[in-house]
Design a protein around this motif. Structure first.
Motif, short mmCIF file in Angstrom:
data_model
loop_
_atom_site.label_atom_id
_atom_site.label_comp_id
_atom_site.label_asym_id
_atom_site.label_seq_id
_atom_site.Cartn_x
_atom_site.Cartn_y
_atom_site.Cartn_z
N MET A 37 -24.75 23.38 -27.07
CA MET A 37 -23.82 22.53 -27.82
C MET A 37 -22.40 22.66 -27.27
N LEU B 234 -20.64 19.42 -25.53
CA LEU B 234 -19.49 18.86 -26.23
C LEU B 234 -18.21 19.05 -25.44
N ARG C 268 -16.31 12.27 -30.83
CA ARG C 268 -16.80 13.63 -31.03
C ARG C 268 -17.65 13.75 -32.29
N LEU D 260 -21.11 12.56 -31.52
CA LEU D 260 -21.78 13.51 -30.63
C LEU D 260 -22.20 14.76 -31.38
N LEU D 261 -21.38 15.21 -32.31
CA LEU D 261 -21.74 16.37 -33.11
C LEU D 261 -23.02 16.11 -33.90
N VAL E 3 -14.65 22.80 -29.90
CA VAL E 3 -15.48 21.72 -29.36
C VAL E 3 -15.99 20.80 -30.47
#
Length: 320
Positions: A168, A172, A180, A183-184, A262
């Motif tokens: 991860m 990231l 973001r 994407l998380l 991140v």
């Protein structure tokens, strides 16, 4: 940071049979009644409801408080002391209800409110996607068996054995920060679905041997009908408990990734990001750490207690 398997075994709700111990699973209203009689469950439900309302009505709440999450109040900090908030307890006052951020003067209450929106949105979205993938692949592997089960099981084992946190952070960090949040959700879901899928697979393999499923097959029902009208409804309790237990894990995952830099990208508020920013100020302004840390800890604890109470209500004869 994926959610570890709980080893949960929830009895299937069959319209024709009781569970393996010869007892009938509690009805839906009986489960709800048991939860409403539990003061701990009610307290946790109340806190979760408060945070959800806070996230939903964030713009209105912030408008009432008088300060937005991105507004700087330089008059609330002392520039000669490195930006330490003026007043006691981190600048808590009638103007700034939970104080201000050291160095910037941004209102902590406003950022807590909007941080709740970020944390819940990511956690609930990841839970929804994880549940969808886990249920679908668990049903496919458990009902069809054979090569389908072998392929899906190998993929699950690979993802569960993979160092998810390292992956991860690496992914990231390399991807653009513009999207973001999406994407998380995607990365968390990729590593989260095998845990639910494994439990759904086991329950499905057990249910497909039950008499009511065999009767449906014998009557000529299609595979789709058997899976969605006979097996899936009997997995509701299992899915409900697992989803409730997954939410706090994903809230913690988002907070941890934001803490590591991140996760949610500044200046978007996030509880984990606030905790990370407070590290260098903890010795002089401990409230900057304690406020978001307390909100986060209580939310995770509330979801965990609710999950445990729901599991106990659904399976009163089971062991914790």
């Amino acid at each position: 940071m994926t959610i570890p398997s709980t080893g949960l075994q929830v009895p299937a709700e069959s319209p024709n049979e009781g569970d393996s111990a010869g007892t009938t699973p509690p009805a839906r209203w009986s489960v709800l009644r048991n939860l409403l009689r539990d003061w701990a469950a009610l307290a946790c439900l109340g806190y979760v409801g408060l945070i959800v309302l806070m996230a939903v009505f964030a713009p209105l709440i912030v408008k009432v408080s008088g300060w937005g999450p991105y507004e700087f109040d330089q008059s609330a900090i002392d520039p000669n002391m490195g930006g330490i908030p003026l007043g006691s307890w981190g600048g808590i006052s009638g103007e700034h209800w939970l104080g201000v951020e050291p160095g910037s003067g941004r209102d902590i209450f406003a950022r807590i409110v909007y941080g709740a929106r970020s944390s819940l949105l990511i956690a609930l979205s990841a839970t929804l996607l994880t549940s969808l993938l886990g249920v679908v692949f668990g049903l496919l592997a458990g009902y069809f068996g054979g090569r389908t089960d072998m392929v899906i099981s190998r993929v699950m084992e690979f993802l569960m054995a993979f160092p998810a946190l390292i992956f991860m952070i690496a992914v990231l960090s390399a991807l653009p920060a513009d999207d973001r949040a999406y994407l998380l959700v995607l990365v968390i879901s990729v590593f989260g679905w095998p845990y639910l899928a494994r439990i759904v697979r086991g329950q499905t393999m057990s249910l497909k041997q039950r008499e009511f499923v065999e009767a449906a097959v014998a009557s000529g029902a299609s595979r789709r009908t058997v899976v969605f009208t006979e097996i899936l409804p009997n997995l509701r309790s299992t899915i409900l408990v697992m989803v409730t237990l997954a939410v706090p894990g994903y809230i913690g995952t988002e907070a941890g990734l934001s803490f590591l830099g991140v996760g949610v990208v500044p200046p978007t508020p996030s509880w984990g990001q606030m905790i990370a920013s407070s590290v260098s100020w903890y010795a002089v302004v401990p409230t900057y750490f304690l406020v978001p840390g307390t909100f986060l800890a209580l939310l995770v604890l509330s979801f965990m207690v609710l999950g445990d109470r729901i599991r106990a209500a659904v399976d009163p004869g089971g062991r914790s």
